[in-house]
Enzyme design. Sequence first.
Site, PDB file in Angstrom:
ATOM      1  N   SER A 146       0.850  -1.194   0.000  1.00  0.00           N
ATOM      2  CA  SER A 146       0.000   0.000   0.000  1.00  0.00           C
ATOM      3  C   SER A 146       0.885   1.243   0.000  1.00  0.00           C
ATOM      4  CB  SER A 146      -0.876   0.031   1.253  1.00  0.00           C
ATOM      5  OG  SER A 146      -1.468   1.310   1.410  1.00  0.00           O
ATOM      6  N   TYR A 204      -1.078  -0.924  10.162  1.00  0.00           N
ATOM      7  CA  TYR A 204      -1.281  -1.268   8.744  1.00  0.00           C
ATOM      8  C   TYR A 204      -0.048  -0.898   7.930  1.00  0.00           C
ATOM      9  CZ  TYR A 204      -3.662  -1.187   4.154  1.00  0.00           C
ATOM     10  OH  TYR A 204      -4.038  -1.396   2.846  1.00  0.00           O
TER      11      TYR A 204
HETATM   12  P1  NAD Z   1     -11.795  -5.609   0.754  1.00  0.00           P
HETATM   13  O1  NAD Z   1     -12.130  -5.406   2.199  1.00  0.00           O
HETATM   14  O2  NAD Z   1     -12.853  -5.392  -0.264  1.00  0.00           O
HETATM   15  O3  NAD Z   1     -11.207  -7.075   0.530  1.00  0.00           O
HETATM   16  C1  NAD Z   1     -10.457  -7.755   1.479  1.00  0.00           C
HETATM   17  C2  NAD Z   1     -10.788  -9.228   1.356  1.00  0.00           C
HETATM   18  O4  NAD Z   1      -9.972  -9.951   2.287  1.00  0.00           O
HETATM   19  C3  NAD Z   1     -12.256  -9.556   1.680  1.00  0.00           C
HETATM   20  O5  NAD Z   1     -12.775 -10.436   0.689  1.00  0.00           O
HETATM   21  C4  NAD Z   1     -12.170 -10.206   3.051  1.00  0.00           C
HETATM   22  O6  NAD Z   1     -13.213 -11.136   3.311  1.00  0.00           O
HETATM   23  C5  NAD Z   1     -10.796 -10.872   2.976  1.00  0.00           C
HETATM   24  N1  NAD Z   1     -10.208 -11.128   4.294  1.00  0.00           N
HETATM   25  C6  NAD Z   1     -10.131 -10.284   5.352  1.00  0.00           C
HETATM   26  N2  NAD Z   1      -9.539 -10.881   6.385  1.00  0.00           N
HETATM   27  C7  NAD Z   1      -9.220 -12.134   5.987  1.00  0.00           C
HETATM   28  C8  NAD Z   1      -8.593 -13.236   6.618  1.00  0.00           C
HETATM   29  N3  NAD Z   1      -8.181 -13.171   7.892  1.00  0.00           N
HETATM   30  N4  NAD Z   1      -8.424 -14.384   5.907  1.00  0.00           N
HETATM   31  C9  NAD Z   1      -8.870 -14.478   4.627  1.00  0.00           C
HETATM   32  N5  NAD Z   1      -9.475 -13.451   3.983  1.00  0.00           N
HETATM   33  C10 NAD Z   1      -9.650 -12.300   4.649  1.00  0.00           C
HETATM   34  O7  NAD Z   1     -10.537  -4.681   0.477  1.00  0.00           O
HETATM   35  P2  NAD Z   1      -9.749  -4.283  -0.867  1.00  0.00           P
HETATM   36  O8  NAD Z   1      -9.754  -2.813  -0.919  1.00  0.00           O
HETATM   37  O9  NAD Z   1     -10.209  -5.075  -2.033  1.00  0.00           O
HETATM   38  O10 NAD Z   1      -8.262  -4.729  -0.455  1.00  0.00           O
HETATM   39  C11 NAD Z   1      -7.524  -5.767  -1.070  1.00  0.00           C
HETATM   40  C12 NAD Z   1      -6.059  -5.614  -0.706  1.00  0.00           C
HETATM   41  O11 NAD Z   1      -5.567  -4.388  -1.260  1.00  0.00           O
HETATM   42  C13 NAD Z   1      -5.797  -5.535   0.801  1.00  0.00           C
HETATM   43  O12 NAD Z   1      -4.596  -6.238   1.096  1.00  0.00           O
HETATM   44  C14 NAD Z   1      -5.607  -4.057   1.045  1.00  0.00           C
HETATM   45  O13 NAD Z   1      -4.842  -3.800   2.187  1.00  0.00           O
HETATM   46  C15 NAD Z   1      -4.918  -3.644  -0.231  1.00  0.00           C
HETATM   47  N6  NAD Z   1      -5.014  -2.206  -0.511  1.00  0.00           N
HETATM   48  C16 NAD Z   1      -6.243  -1.612  -0.694  1.00  0.00           C
HETATM   49  C17 NAD Z   1      -6.308  -0.239  -0.927  1.00  0.00           C
HETATM   50  C18 NAD Z   1      -7.615   0.479  -1.118  1.00  0.00           C
HETATM   51  O14 NAD Z   1      -7.613   1.711  -1.131  1.00  0.00           O
HETATM   52  N7  NAD Z   1      -8.741  -0.211  -1.273  1.00  0.00           N
HETATM   53  C19 NAD Z   1      -5.129   0.508  -0.973  1.00  0.00           C
HETATM   54  C20 NAD Z   1      -3.908  -0.125  -0.786  1.00  0.00           C
HETATM   55  C21 NAD Z   1      -3.875  -1.481  -0.549  1.00  0.00           C
END
Ligand code: NAD
Length: 256
Positions: free
Chosen positions: A147, A162
Amino acid sequence: MVPAFPDSRSVILTGAASPRGIGRATAHYLAERGWSIGIIDIDDAAAKAVAQEIAEQYGVTAAGAGANVAREQEVRAAFDSLEAELPQLVALVNLAGVSSPVPYLEVTAEEWDRVMGVNMNGVHYATRRAVESMVGNGLGRVVNLSSVSAQRGGGTFSKTVYSAAKAGVIGFTRSVARELGGAGITVNAVSPGPIDTDIMGGTLTEERKTAMAADGVLPRIGTPRDIAAAISYLISEDAGFVTGQTLNVDGGLYMH
Ligand code: NAD
């Protein structure tokens, strides 16, 4: 010589079950390009439902398995069941993650362990299990989600725990890339800026999106498809000379 990609090949994605998340969008994007799909998510029913929707829509093999990525035995069992149903495992994408808006002075030991457990240990457990299979084939691709929060020191919805976990993912990516390059495996990270999903405390309002975009060079926040396309490149056959890298897909938020 690293072998060519097999015609029939699978990618396993962790964290690909949430309806508006990056993982589900990526699973669709990759299935459309011929990948068979394995989904591991803490939400077992949703993982299986997304797999079914993908199999029906694209005619590829797809399977889902429930596991908490913070628990190694659950992760290993999920891989065992998915690999039994899918063609050769060529790629792993570690997307499972949780946010943590807790200010540093309020971080408890439990909060630290919760976030590290999913965002850092989970990446290790899934990678470790996946590369055991890939080493046998002399071929593999791993992509880990970091991230911009890791690179800028927070500054997004989530704060220090985080940021620390996501920075750990970058060091992990480089070190595993170094150790496993000789086995035909590439390991890279994608570092998104703010993406329009529900991870930052629910669906984003237009005001929040505008405020988040104001920090970057481009006049918008990102979409799950922006990240899916970067992942698709990094796991492709033609990305075989790219390893240990962090690809920033953040609208110019972080430049170095
Ligand atoms: P999201 O919350 O839509 O998806 C996260 C997924 O992980 C969900 O399907 C959830 O059920 C699953 N999950 C959570 N805890 C879990 C566990 N203990 N075991 C198995 N599955 C688990 O979020 P997103 O925005 O799609 O994020 C996806 C990735 O991208 C993450 O690693 C997040 O940190 C990273 N990210 C997101 C952003 C953003 O702005 N959305 C920015 C930088 C990084």
